[in-house]
Design an enzyme around this catalytic site. Structure first.
Site, short mmCIF file in Angstrom:
data_model
loop_
_atom_site.label_atom_id
_atom_site.label_comp_id
_atom_site.label_asym_id
_atom_site.label_seq_id
_atom_site.Cartn_x
_atom_site.Cartn_y
_atom_site.Cartn_z
N HIS A 248 23.91 73.53 -15.07
CA HIS A 248 23.56 73.51 -13.65
C HIS A 248 23.05 74.86 -13.18
CE1 HIS A 248 26.34 69.80 -13.21
NE2 HIS A 248 25.12 69.48 -13.61
N GLU B 280 20.04 55.77 -14.27
CA GLU B 280 21.39 55.53 -14.80
C GLU B 280 21.51 54.07 -15.23
OE1 GLU B 280 24.71 55.62 -16.40
OE2 GLU B 280 23.98 57.53 -15.59
N ASP C 235 19.91 64.57 -20.39
CA ASP C 235 21.32 64.90 -20.54
C ASP C 235 22.09 63.66 -20.99
OD1 ASP C 235 23.87 65.98 -20.26
OD2 ASP C 235 23.90 65.79 -18.08
#
Length: 281
Positions: free
Chosen positions: A18, A119, A165
Site C-alpha cells: 500500500h 472480485e 494481487d
C-alpha cells in the site's frame, strides 16, 4: 498458500504494497488528465482490525501497528500520502479500520478518474459492490481477476495503473503472474503495473525476476521487504514488481525500505531489495 485477506489486513505485506500503491497514485495525480486504477483481486475494500478474522492472527500488530512512532523526516515525507489515506478511510468508516487497495485507490480519485475493482468471491464481491458501486468514480466487477486483466486494458484514459494481487491459493500462481504480466505489458505498454507476490521460497521469486528481466519490453523495479530470515516453511516477506515505475520511485524506495525493514523486522532480522529489471529507463 491461502491468503484470504481479512486474516492478514494491515500486516507487513500490506504496508509495503500500500505504500508503493499510494506513491504511484500520488504520481498519477500530478497530471491533470484523468487516469484509471484497476485492482484485479480487490477483496472487501476495507477491514475491521477488531473483527474475528484479523483478531485470530493479530498480524496487523507487527505491520501497521508498528508505524505509530514517527520515522526520520525524509521517510515521513514519503509515507505522508499513505498515512493520510489511511486516516481518511478511518475518519469515514471508524478508527479500527484498515483500508484495502480499493479504499486507498478511492481516496486518490478525482472527478474524471476511474477505479475498477474486480472480485470473484461471491460474498466478498457483494460487500465490495455495496461499498463502492454507488460512487460514479468506481465500478465493481464480479469476474476472475486473471480473466479481467486482458479485458480491461488498455483503458480509454490511456493513463493509469493495474494492481495484481492474487491470493496464491493455486500451485504455480507465481509463474502465472509472470506470464500474465508479460502479456499485459505487451497489450498496454505504457501502463504502470504493480504485481505483488509473497516470499516463501526465495528461489521461486529469483526465477520470476530473471524471467522478467530478460523478457520485459519496459523498465521495471523489484521491491522486496523481508521481515524473517528466508525459510521456505513460512512467509518471510513479500515484494512487488513495478513495471513503468514513476521515475522517482527507486530513490524513494531506497529511502523508505531500509526504514521499514528495521521497524518491521521480527526475530532480529529485516532486509530489503530494490533492483532494476528489463531495459534501462
Amino acid at each position: 498458500m491461502n491468503y484470504r485477506h481479512a486474516f492478514h489486513a494491515g500486516n507487513h505485506a500490506d504496508v509495503l504494497k500500500h505504500w508503493v500503491l499510494t506513491r504511484v497514485l500520488a504520481h498519477l495525480q500530478r497530471k491533470a488528465t484523468p487516469f484509471r486504477a484497476i485492482d484485479t483481486h480487490a477483496g472487501l475494500g476495507f477491514y475491521d482490525l477488531t473483527a474475528d478474522e484479523a483478531g485470530r492472527t493479530g498480524e496487523w500488530h507487527d505491520g501497521i501497528g508498528r508505524l505509530d512512532d514517527p520515522f526520520p523526516d525524509a521517510v515521513e515525507a514519503l509515507l505522508a500520502p499513505y498515512r493520510a489515506a489511511v486516516e481518511a478511510v478511518r475518519a469515514r468508516h471508524g478508527a479500527t479500520i484498515y483500508p484495502g487497495s480499493p479504499a486507498l485507490i478511492r481516496e486518490f480519485l478525482r472527478p474524471g478518474d476511474q477505479g475498477v475493482f474486480v472480485e470473484l468471491h461471491p460474498a466478498d464481491g457483494a460487500v465490495l459492490h455495496a461499498r463502492y458501486n454507488q460512487d460514479p468514480r468506481t465500478k465493481v466487477l464480479a469476474l476472475d481477476g486473471w480473466t479481467a486483466l486482458p479485458a480491461l486494458i488498455p483503458p480509454k484514459e490511456r493513463r493509469g495503473l493495474v494492481l495484481i494481487d492474487p491470493p496464491y491459493e493455486v500451485p504455480g500462481e507465481i509463474e502465472r503472474l509472470g506470464r500474465e504480466l508479460l502479456k499485459a505489458v505487451t497489450k498496454w505498454a505504457t501502463g504502470t503495473y504493480l504485481a505483488w507476490y509473497p516470499i516463501k521460497d526465495a528461489a521461486v521469486i529469483d526465477r520470476l525476476a530473471a524471467t522478467l528481466d530478460a523478457a520485459l519490453p519496459r523498465p521495471a523495479l523489484r521491491l522486496d521487504l523481508l521481515i524473517h530470515r528466508p525459510d521456505p516453511a513460512r512467509l518471510s516477506g513479500s515484494g512487488l514488481i513495478v513495471v513503468n515505475p514513476p521515475w522517482t520511485l527507486r530513490e524513494e524506495a531506497e529511502t523508505v525500505l531500509p526504514a521499514l525493514a528495521e521497524r518491521l523486522a521480527q526475530e532480529g532480522y529485516g532486509a530489503f531489495r530494490c533492483a532494476s529489471l528489463g531495459p534501462p529507463a
